[in-house]
Scaffold this active site. Structure first.
Site, PDB file in Angstrom:
ATOM      1  N   HIS A  34      63.993  20.963  26.566  1.00 34.97           N
ATOM      2  CA  HIS A  34      64.496  20.698  25.209  1.00 34.97           C
ATOM      3  C   HIS A  34      64.496  19.190  24.931  1.00 34.97           C
ATOM      4  O   HIS A  34      64.312  18.766  23.794  1.00 34.97           O
ATOM      5  CB  HIS A  34      65.915  21.261  25.051  1.00 34.97           C
ATOM      6  CG  HIS A  34      65.959  22.757  25.148  1.00 34.97           C
ATOM      7  ND1 HIS A  34      66.179  23.568  24.064  1.00 34.97           N
ATOM      8  CD2 HIS A  34      65.774  23.588  26.199  1.00 34.97           C
ATOM      9  CE1 HIS A  34      66.141  24.833  24.440  1.00 34.97           C
ATOM     10  NE2 HIS A  34      65.901  24.872  25.737  1.00 34.97           N
ATOM     11  N   ASP A 125      69.164  20.428  18.278  1.00 36.08           N
ATOM     12  CA  ASP A 125      68.582  21.613  18.899  1.00 36.08           C
ATOM     13  C   ASP A 125      69.295  22.855  18.345  1.00 36.08           C
ATOM     14  O   ASP A 125      70.522  22.860  18.184  1.00 36.08           O
ATOM     15  CB  ASP A 125      68.776  21.541  20.415  1.00 36.08           C
ATOM     16  CG  ASP A 125      67.943  22.571  21.141  1.00 36.08           C
ATOM     17  OD1 ASP A 125      66.932  22.200  21.741  1.00 36.08           O
ATOM     18  OD2 ASP A 125      68.309  23.782  21.103  1.00 36.08           O
TER      19      ASP A 125
END
Ligand code: UDP
Length: 463
Positions: A34, A125
């Site tokens: 990520h 995110d």
């Protein structure tokens, strides 16, 4: 390395307000798969004239010295420690909650300092819903970054339906059943983690989709030629704009956001091998294998007679002390045609002309990085979106094959030969090279990803 696109003057002026650079605030989820795309996005926006502020947890904190142009704001996170994958979902859910109040204070100070008009938005995110909620309360527009594929995002959206229709929780007897509502997935390809009955994963995915739906847009690290149908589906099902601006690592200036130090000596080692002869083996930053699987993998690789570069990451073997990972004598016996490293500069490895195949766990970044270099794959997915990615690699793009079932040295050997030396592997390589070309077109002048980036920049200015 493809040079990053030069930002246009229009793009640059979009990033300036009242003579000052506008700020984009970012908050990555602190896991390697990520962090990398978020830092690539940061590089892209910075190249387009935006000032970058990165909020981050202490857990897996970035090395700020590697990004001298960015501002970093640490956010206390309740001090999580690395956990087994079965516990990662709970950890991710807890992380957002643990950061919430400290993030609110820090965001408020940053807004006081920058002036509200100078802040274009916060990109976070999708797995950090509390961060989105704080931003909304302080009237900061948000964009959601989903670091997986468009197909995976569609499966997140479909999760409630998959329960209603009985595809989930996965029943052993139905694993090979096609999910007719979500082709080309079979039940076994759906995103699940361990033995979870869907409770925690369902919660995680539902929160991620709330983050998307309440944002001003969704950013996806994918590209048109790879997932056009899937993106069209998302555009139909979501009310927010979708920006497919991938592959980000090909569109953003090079950046090292590795949490582990890459062993660069492997690049020189690869120089000694003929083109497309070496198998690169890596299972990413989180997947773990049993000591037995490690041994079968090792002897399977050895038995294939194919040269290899293998990443055996610290902690990759469940319940094994780090200095007893590989079978005794393996490294010495393999010295002439094999190299084992703790962490590799993966993008450069996949770009190396000697690399002819990638045995991967099919994390989305690894899959994209392989596709973009025309490297066919052996797929051994472990959890989450990896099974779905493997399905696309094998069945849709036909650039790889799955190593399924119990790992056993004979089957490993056979799979490696199929990929590296058989005609079948050569056909997969040829298809992978076509995808590489398609990726280059999407990222080139006037390509779909470049147009999507222009749209994103315009969108940022309108917020
Ligand atoms: N990676 C790397 N060196 C390694 C193994 C992985 O730099 O030895 C990088 C890889 O290039 C990718 C990321 O780590 O960008 C892993 O992300 P992915 O989505 O493939 O898998 P995850 O680690 O999230 O399971």
């Amino acid at each position: 390395m493809t040079p990053p696109p030069a930002p246009t003057m229009a793009a640059h002026s979009n990033a300036v307000h009242g003579g000052r650079r506008r700020h984009v605030l970012l908050f990555p989820l602190p896991y390697q798969g990520h962090i990398n795309p978020m830092f690539r996005l940061a590089g892209l926006l910075h190249a387009h004239g935006f000032a970058i502020t990165v909020f981050h947890t202490h857990f897996n904190a970035p090395d700020t010295a590697r990004h001298p142009d960015y501002r970093f704001v640490p956010v206390p996170d309740g001090s999580p420690v690395p956990v087994a994958i079965e516990d990662a979902v709970a950890q991710i859910l807890e992380l957002g909650v643990a950061c919430e109040s400290a993030f609110r204070d820090r965001l408020a100070s940053v807004l006081d300092e920058y002036s509200r008009d100078d802040v274009a938005c916060l990109v976070a995110d999708t797995h950090l819903l509390p961060i989105f909620e704080v931003a909304a309360r302080l009237s900061v527009p948000t964009l959601a970054l989903r670091t997986g594929s468009a197909a995976c995002c569609a499966s997140f959206l479909a999760y409630p339906m998959l329960f209603e229709k009985g595809y989930l929780p996965v029943q052993e007897s139905q694993r090979d059943m096609p999910v007719v509502d979500l082709p080309p997935y079979r039940v076994r390809d759906l995103p699940v983690i361990g033995e979870d009955d869907g409770g925690l994963v369902r919660e995680l995915l539902s929160r991620a989709m709330t983050a998307v739906k309440t944002s001003s847009g969704l950013i996806l690290n994918t590209f048109d030629a790879l997932e056009r149908r899937e993106q069209d589906g998302l555009r139909r099902d979501l009310a927010v704009p979708v920006f497919d601006i991938g592959p980000l690592h090909k569109l953003s200036p090079a950046v090292d956001s590795s949490l582990l130090l890459p062993d660069r000596s492997c690049l020189e080692w690869l120089d000694a091998f003929p083109p497309e002869s070496v198998l690169y083996v890596s299972f990413g930053s989180v997947a773990c294998m049993s000591p037995r699987d490690l041994v079968e993998t090792a002897w399977g690789i050895a038995g294939s007679d194919v040269p290899f570069l293998w990443v055996v990451r610290p902690g990759m073997v469940r319940g094994s002390a780090d200095d007893h990972r590989l079978p005794e004598g393996f490294e010495a016996a393999m010295r002439k045609r094999g190299m084992v490293v703790a962490w590799a500069p993966q993008e450069e490895v996949l770009r190396h002309r000697a690399v002819g195949g990638f045995w991967t766990h099919c994390g989305w970044n690894s899959t994209l990085e392989s596709v973009c270099e025309g490297v066919p794959m052996l797929c051994r997915p472990y959890f989450g979106d990896q099974m779905g990615n493997a399905r696309y690699v094998e069945h849709v793009w036909r650039v790889g094959l799955e190593v399924g079932g119990d790992l056993e040295r004979g089957r490993v050997e056979a799979a490696i030969r199929r990929l590296m030396t058989d005609e079948e592997g050569a056909e997969m390589r040829a298809r992978a090279c076509e995808l590489k070309k398609a990726a280059a077109e999407c990222t080139g002048e006037g390509g779909s990803s470049r147009l999507a980036i222009d749209k994103l920049i315009t969108h940022l200015t309108s917020l």
